[in-house]
Structure formats: structure tokens, C-alpha cells
Motif scaffolding. Sequence first.
Motif, PDB file in Angstrom:
ATOM      1  N   ILE A  48      25.323  37.317  53.857  1.00 31.73           N
ATOM      2  CA  ILE A  48      26.678  37.553  53.293  1.00 31.73           C
ATOM      3  C   ILE A  48      27.308  36.848  52.386  1.00 31.73           C
ATOM      4  CG2 ILE A  48      29.019  38.039  54.344  1.00 31.73           C
ATOM      5  CD1 ILE A  48      27.120  40.212  55.198  1.00 31.73           C
ATOM      6  N   GLU A  49      27.618  37.199  51.558  1.00 26.69           N
ATOM      7  CA  GLU A  49      28.221  36.379  50.366  1.00 26.69           C
ATOM      8  C   GLU A  49      29.648  36.830  49.780  1.00 26.69           C
ATOM      9  OE1 GLU A  49      25.635  36.001  47.105  1.00 26.69           O
ATOM     10  OE2 GLU A  49      23.774  35.410  48.441  1.00 26.69           O
ATOM     11  N   TYR A  50      30.235  36.044  49.351  1.00 24.95           N
ATOM     12  CA  TYR A  50      31.534  36.526  48.792  1.00 24.95           C
ATOM     13  C   TYR A  50      31.444  36.905  47.186  1.00 24.95           C
ATOM     14  CZ  TYR A  50      33.650  35.138  53.210  1.00 24.95           C
ATOM     15  OH  TYR A  50      34.065  35.203  54.519  1.00 24.95           O
ATOM     16  N   HIS A  51      32.145  37.886  46.891  1.00 23.77           N
ATOM     17  CA  HIS A  51      32.198  38.156  45.443  1.00 23.77           C
ATOM     18  C   HIS A  51      33.289  38.820  44.894  1.00 23.77           C
ATOM     19  CE1 HIS A  51      27.746  37.513  44.627  1.00 23.77           C
ATOM     20  NE2 HIS A  51      27.738  37.689  45.904  1.00 23.77           N
ATOM     21  N   ASP A  52      33.899  38.442  43.663  1.00 27.53           N
ATOM     22  CA  ASP A  52      34.871  39.197  43.167  1.00 27.53           C
ATOM     23  C   ASP A  52      34.556  40.550  42.307  1.00 27.53           C
ATOM     24  OD1 ASP A  52      37.564  39.697  42.150  1.00 27.53           O
ATOM     25  OD2 ASP A  52      37.743  37.486  41.014  1.00 27.53           O
ATOM     26  N   ILE A  53      35.193  41.486  43.065  1.00 20.60           N
ATOM     27  CA  ILE A  53      34.783  42.965  42.672  1.00 20.60           C
ATOM     28  C   ILE A  53      36.329  43.468  42.186  1.00 20.60           C
ATOM     29  CG2 ILE A  53      33.805  45.098  43.044  1.00 20.60           C
ATOM     30  CD1 ILE A  53      31.889  43.114  43.554  1.00 20.60           C
ATOM     31  N   ASN A  54      36.283  43.638  40.559  1.00 23.51           N
ATOM     32  CA  ASN A  54      37.584  43.871  39.986  1.00 23.51           C
ATOM     33  C   ASN A  54      38.702  43.205  40.648  1.00 23.51           C
ATOM     34  OD1 ASN A  54      35.919  45.770  38.336  1.00 23.51           O
ATOM     35  ND2 ASN A  54      36.332  47.381  40.136  1.00 23.51           N
ATOM     36  N   GLY A  55      38.641  41.946  40.892  1.00 28.50           N
ATOM     37  CA  GLY A  55      39.645  40.897  41.119  1.00 28.50           C
ATOM     38  C   GLY A  55      40.066  41.023  42.599  1.00 28.50           C
ATOM     39  N   VAL A  56      39.209  41.483  43.504  1.00 26.05           N
ATOM     40  CA  VAL A  56      39.468  41.776  44.759  1.00 26.05           C
ATOM     41  C   VAL A  56      38.090  41.195  45.621  1.00 26.05           C
ATOM     42  CG1 VAL A  56      39.629  43.228  47.154  1.00 26.05           C
ATOM     43  CG2 VAL A  56      40.561  43.777  44.790  1.00 26.05           C
ATOM     44  N   PRO A  57      38.557  39.912  46.196  1.00 25.41           N
ATOM     45  CA  PRO A  57      37.255  39.260  46.926  1.00 25.41           C
ATOM     46  C   PRO A  57      36.715  40.172  47.796  1.00 25.41           C
ATOM     47  CG  PRO A  57      39.479  38.329  47.567  1.00 25.41           C
ATOM     48  CD  PRO A  57      39.873  39.360  46.280  1.00 25.41           C
ATOM     49  N   ARG A  58      35.581  40.267  48.099  1.00 27.69           N
ATOM     50  CA  ARG A  58      34.671  40.929  49.126  1.00 27.69           C
ATOM     51  C   ARG A  58      33.554  40.423  49.572  1.00 27.69           C
ATOM     52  NH1 ARG A  58      33.186  46.968  47.580  1.00 27.69           N
ATOM     53  NH2 ARG A  58      32.933  46.660  49.778  1.00 27.69           N
TER      54      ARG A  58
END
Length: 174
Positions: free
Chosen positions: A89-99
Amino acid sequence: MSKVIAFAMAAGLMLPITGLSAANAADVKVTWEEPSKYVDVQAADGSQKRFQENVFARFEEIFAELASELPSDQTLHITVTNVDLAGAIEYHDINGVPRELRIVRGHDFPMMQLSYKLVDSDGEVIQEGESRMRGRELPGQSRLSTPSSSRGGNLLEYEKPMVTEWFKNEFKQD
């Protein structure tokens, strides 16, 4: 899945799951021992409880499919003691939303530890053992990034080949 089983899973209790046999196949009984201590059955962007239930149910389906190769008068008891799903599990910024996303890379192999006992209709042990299986890179797996929630019908797509290989090695048909 009953509310009792779902509660027991969430509480990390040992869970015997029965009745997972197909016609003319061995019966399969799976126990999930202390799932709260497993290395990684973590959900990404969703309900942890629902994700874990889905993962366990899919593993049980896989075991039942494989047991169709065993005689119908046999019962395969499996106690799963550890699971580490492919990826991390990693955190990524998708279109300005952290997921949170489960990212699967070529070196992020799945792992499962279990003990098993295959018994006949009289309860006599035919075969038993302990196994620590580890997945390996398969063609087309070198680098893939997918959220676990979007794998949909491919839940455990990396884990299934590992379990299948283990089963074929342990229960070779003559």
C-alpha cells in the motif's frame, strides 16, 4: 457470509470455514488463524473488513477449485497462519486527491504460510504438512500498478498461481 463469521474475522479469531466442495471433489475446510497478525491483507481505499472478507472468500474458492482434483471421499483441512498479498500500500496524489493504492511491482511477490491435513472418509490422515509458499515473477508481471479496488474479478491474480503451484506440488496425481 454470516455476521458471526464477519465479526470473528474482524476480531482475529480462528475461523473454520466448511462446505466449500464441488460435486465429485474433496471437501475443503479452511481456518484463518489470527488474521490480525498476518503480514499484509490491507485494503486500499475501502473497507478493511469487506476487503479481508473478499480476500478470504476468494482464497477459499481457489482451494475448492483445486480440491476438485482430489477424490470426493477426502477432506482437505487447511489452517492459514500468514498471508502477504502481492504489492504494498502506497499513498499517491491522483488529480489532487491523496489515495491509498496497492502497487504491485515485479519484486513484490505474495506469500502464504499454512498447515494442511488430507484425510479419508474414516478420518485417517493420508497426507499432512506445513508450507510456506512464495510467489514468483510471472510473464507480464514485471511492473504493474493497480488499486486493489479496481482489480475486481482479478482479486488474487498474483496469489492464485502461487497457490495453484503449491497444490500441484503437494498433491501430485499419479
